[in-house]
Enzyme design. Structure first.
Site, PDB file in Angstrom:
ATOM      1  N   GLY A 142      -9.041   4.544   6.875  1.00  0.00           N
ATOM      2  CA  GLY A 142      -8.738   5.966   7.019  1.00  0.00           C
ATOM      3  C   GLY A 142      -7.271   6.241   7.315  1.00  0.00           C
ATOM      4  N   PHE A 143      -6.605   5.261   7.913  1.00  0.00           N
ATOM      5  CA  PHE A 143      -5.215   5.488   8.311  1.00  0.00           C
ATOM      6  C   PHE A 143      -4.398   4.213   8.172  1.00  0.00           C
ATOM      7  CE2 PHE A 143      -8.050   8.253  10.622  1.00  0.00           C
ATOM      8  CZ  PHE A 143      -7.485   9.506  10.391  1.00  0.00           C
ATOM      9  N   GLY A 144      -3.129   4.389   7.801  1.00  0.00           N
ATOM     10  CA  GLY A 144      -2.207   3.262   7.805  1.00  0.00           C
ATOM     11  C   GLY A 144      -1.658   3.075   9.211  1.00  0.00           C
ATOM     12  N   GLY A 152       1.171  -1.946   4.115  1.00  0.00           N
ATOM     13  CA  GLY A 152       1.729  -0.603   3.998  1.00  0.00           C
ATOM     14  C   GLY A 152       2.975  -0.468   4.843  1.00  0.00           C
ATOM     15  N   MET A 173      -8.860   8.616  -0.301  1.00  0.00           N
ATOM     16  CA  MET A 173      -9.715   9.016   0.827  1.00  0.00           C
ATOM     17  C   MET A 173     -10.247  10.427   0.604  1.00  0.00           C
ATOM     18  SD  MET A 173      -7.288   7.743   3.916  1.00  0.00           S
ATOM     19  CE  MET A 173      -6.523   6.123   3.906  1.00  0.00           C
ATOM     20  N   MET A 176     -12.058   4.934  -0.753  1.00  0.00           N
ATOM     21  CA  MET A 176     -12.744   5.187   0.523  1.00  0.00           C
ATOM     22  C   MET A 176     -13.410   6.541   0.383  1.00  0.00           C
ATOM     23  SD  MET A 176      -9.735   3.719   2.939  1.00  0.00           S
ATOM     24  CE  MET A 176      -8.574   3.706   1.575  1.00  0.00           C
ATOM     25  N   SER A 207       0.843  -1.195   0.000  1.00  0.00           N
ATOM     26  CA  SER A 207       0.000   0.000   0.000  1.00  0.00           C
ATOM     27  C   SER A 207       0.879   1.246   0.000  1.00  0.00           C
ATOM     28  CB  SER A 207      -0.899   0.008   1.236  1.00  0.00           C
ATOM     29  OG  SER A 207      -1.415   1.311   1.408  1.00  0.00           O
ATOM     30  N   ASP A 217      -6.874  -6.049   4.297  1.00  0.00           N
ATOM     31  CA  ASP A 217      -6.303  -4.704   4.273  1.00  0.00           C
ATOM     32  C   ASP A 217      -6.293  -4.077   5.667  1.00  0.00           C
ATOM     33  OD1 ASP A 217      -5.368  -2.258   3.502  1.00  0.00           O
ATOM     34  OD2 ASP A 217      -7.175  -1.636   2.429  1.00  0.00           O
ATOM     35  N   GLY A 218      -5.086  -3.887   6.192  1.00  0.00           N
ATOM     36  CA  GLY A 218      -4.924  -3.171   7.459  1.00  0.00           C
ATOM     37  C   GLY A 218      -4.238  -3.989   8.530  1.00  0.00           C
ATOM     38  N   MET A 236     -11.674  -5.207   5.344  1.00  0.00           N
ATOM     39  CA  MET A 236     -10.895  -4.303   6.193  1.00  0.00           C
ATOM     40  C   MET A 236     -10.632  -4.963   7.540  1.00  0.00           C
ATOM     41  SD  MET A 236     -10.350  -1.787   4.238  1.00  0.00           S
ATOM     42  CE  MET A 236      -9.305  -0.988   5.467  1.00  0.00           C
ATOM     43  N   HIS A 285      -8.325   1.429  -4.111  1.00  0.00           N
ATOM     44  CA  HIS A 285      -9.286   1.271  -3.017  1.00  0.00           C
ATOM     45  C   HIS A 285      -9.922   2.631  -2.741  1.00  0.00           C
ATOM     46  CE1 HIS A 285      -9.703   0.242   1.589  1.00  0.00           C
ATOM     47  NE2 HIS A 285     -10.874   0.367   0.991  1.00  0.00           N
ATOM     48  N   HIS A 296      -1.370  -1.262  -4.238  1.00  0.00           N
ATOM     49  CA  HIS A 296      -2.625  -0.876  -3.599  1.00  0.00           C
ATOM     50  C   HIS A 296      -2.608   0.627  -3.356  1.00  0.00           C
ATOM     51  CE1 HIS A 296      -6.169  -1.805  -1.088  1.00  0.00           C
ATOM     52  NE2 HIS A 296      -5.716  -0.863  -0.280  1.00  0.00           N
ATOM     53  N   ASP A 327      -4.702   3.906  -1.955  1.00  0.00           N
ATOM     54  CA  ASP A 327      -5.789   4.263  -1.049  1.00  0.00           C
ATOM     55  C   ASP A 327      -6.275   5.692  -1.279  1.00  0.00           C
ATOM     56  OD1 ASP A 327      -6.067   1.912   0.699  1.00  0.00           O
ATOM     57  OD2 ASP A 327      -3.969   2.322   1.202  1.00  0.00           O
TER      58      ASP A 327
HETATM   59  C1  DX5 Z   1      -6.398   1.943   5.501  1.00  0.00           C
HETATM   60  C2  DX5 Z   1      -5.961   1.581   4.107  1.00  0.00           C
HETATM   61  C3  DX5 Z   1      -4.883   0.570   4.056  1.00  0.00           C
HETATM   62  C4  DX5 Z   1      -3.590   1.019   4.682  1.00  0.00           C
HETATM   63  C5  DX5 Z   1      -2.869  -0.196   5.190  1.00  0.00           C
HETATM   64  O1  DX5 Z   1      -7.503   2.769   5.425  1.00  0.00           O
HETATM   65  O2  DX5 Z   1      -7.048   1.067   3.357  1.00  0.00           O
HETATM   66  O3  DX5 Z   1      -4.661   0.111   2.745  1.00  0.00           O
HETATM   67  O4  DX5 Z   1      -2.769   1.720   3.810  1.00  0.00           O
HETATM   68  O5  DX5 Z   1      -1.755   0.212   5.880  1.00  0.00           O
HETATM   69  P1  DX5 Z   1      -1.029  -0.713   6.956  1.00  0.00           P
HETATM   70  O6  DX5 Z   1      -0.629  -1.970   6.236  1.00  0.00           O
HETATM   71  O7  DX5 Z   1       0.118   0.101   7.395  1.00  0.00           O
HETATM   72  O8  DX5 Z   1      -2.039  -1.009   8.036  1.00  0.00           O
HETATM   73 ZN    ZN Z   2      -6.623   0.072   1.377  1.00  0.00          ZN
END
Ligand code: DX5
Ligand code: ZN
Length: 215
Positions: free
Chosen positions: A141-143, A196, A36, A67, A7, A174-175, A136, A65, A32, A34
């Site tokens: 929303g956040f990595g 990510g 947002m 969001m 990601s 994912d996540g 998910m 993806h 991937h 993301d």
């Molecule tokens: C979260 C994203 C993910 C995120 C994953 O909202 O959809 O794709 O980038 O990041 P990691 O692997 O660091 O949790």
């Molecule tokens: Zn994602």
């Protein structure tokens, strides 16, 4: 062997050329991306313009993806930016079937994402129209968040649903995927690992990708 989709959210945007080079040389299967909007999720990332730049430097499929709310209004823009897979959230799509038909008609693979609170059963009547389910394992929303353990149960439920119906739908997680929890995620039935922070913050990202790929 798992499909590995790093990601880009966790990558260094100031060194995008180097990151792309590393990814192209690595065993990563997909990228991937993301997107947002600050409405569906409480964060804003990037849109089609950045994906278009990124796409020029890459050869592998781009797994986008979304969001965002009202993703149907932007599907064509993402196609033109170079998206190969377009993933929309079930929670953002009151007319999900229409969204998936639109994505197919634009020549992209279809993906449906579900939030942690959305049961697998919500996919029942749409599964055969979906190439990828993005499950998910954190609140989007956040990595860099922690994997929600109950996801493992949901993966097993979805695996049985897909296998019983003899479908080819891929389960993408994912996540919060890490080297430590990835084996149990794959054992539960996942096909695709999005990662990510685990990839981009590791000392040797290519080696980390290779390790995830082995599972
Ligand atoms: C979260 C994203 C993910 C995120 C994953 O909202 O959809 O794709 O980038 O990041 P990691 O692997 O660091 O949790
Ligand atoms: Zn994602």
């Amino acid at each position: 062997m798992s499909i590995v989709a790093p990601s880009l959210l966790a990558s260094n945007f100031f060194k995008m050329e180097d990151e792309c080079k590393m990814l192209n040389e690595s065993e990563a299967d997909w990228y991937h991306l993301d997107v947002m909007d600050g409405r569906f999720v409480p964060n804003i990332s990037f849109g089609p313009m950045i994906i278009e730049f990124f796409r020029k430097a890459t050869t592998k499929p781009c797994d986008v993806h979304l969001m965002i709310e009202e993703p149907g209004n932007y599907a064509e823009q993402f196609k033109n930016a170079g998206a190969n897979h377009l993933i929309v959230h079930i929670e953002a799509c009151p007319h999900l079937h229409r969204n998936l038909e639109q994505i197919k008609s634009l020549g992209m693979k279809t993906g449906v994402a579900i939030n942690p609170h959305t049961p697998v059963s919500a996919l029942s009547d749409i599964l055969h129209d979906t190439d990828i389910v993005c499950m998910m394992s954190v609140n989007p929303g956040f990595g860099g968040q922690k994997f929600i353990p109950y996801t493992l149960e949901k993966i097993k439920q979805l695996r049985s649903m897909i296998d019983e119906r003899k479908l080819k739908t891929l389960i993408e997680i994912d996540g919060g995927v890490t080297i430590e929890n990835a084996p149990s995620i794959v054992a539960a039935g996942a096909d695709v690992l999005v990662a990510g922070n685990t990839v981009f913050k590791s000392k040797d990202p290519k080696e980390t990708i290779r390790q995830l790929k082995q599972l």
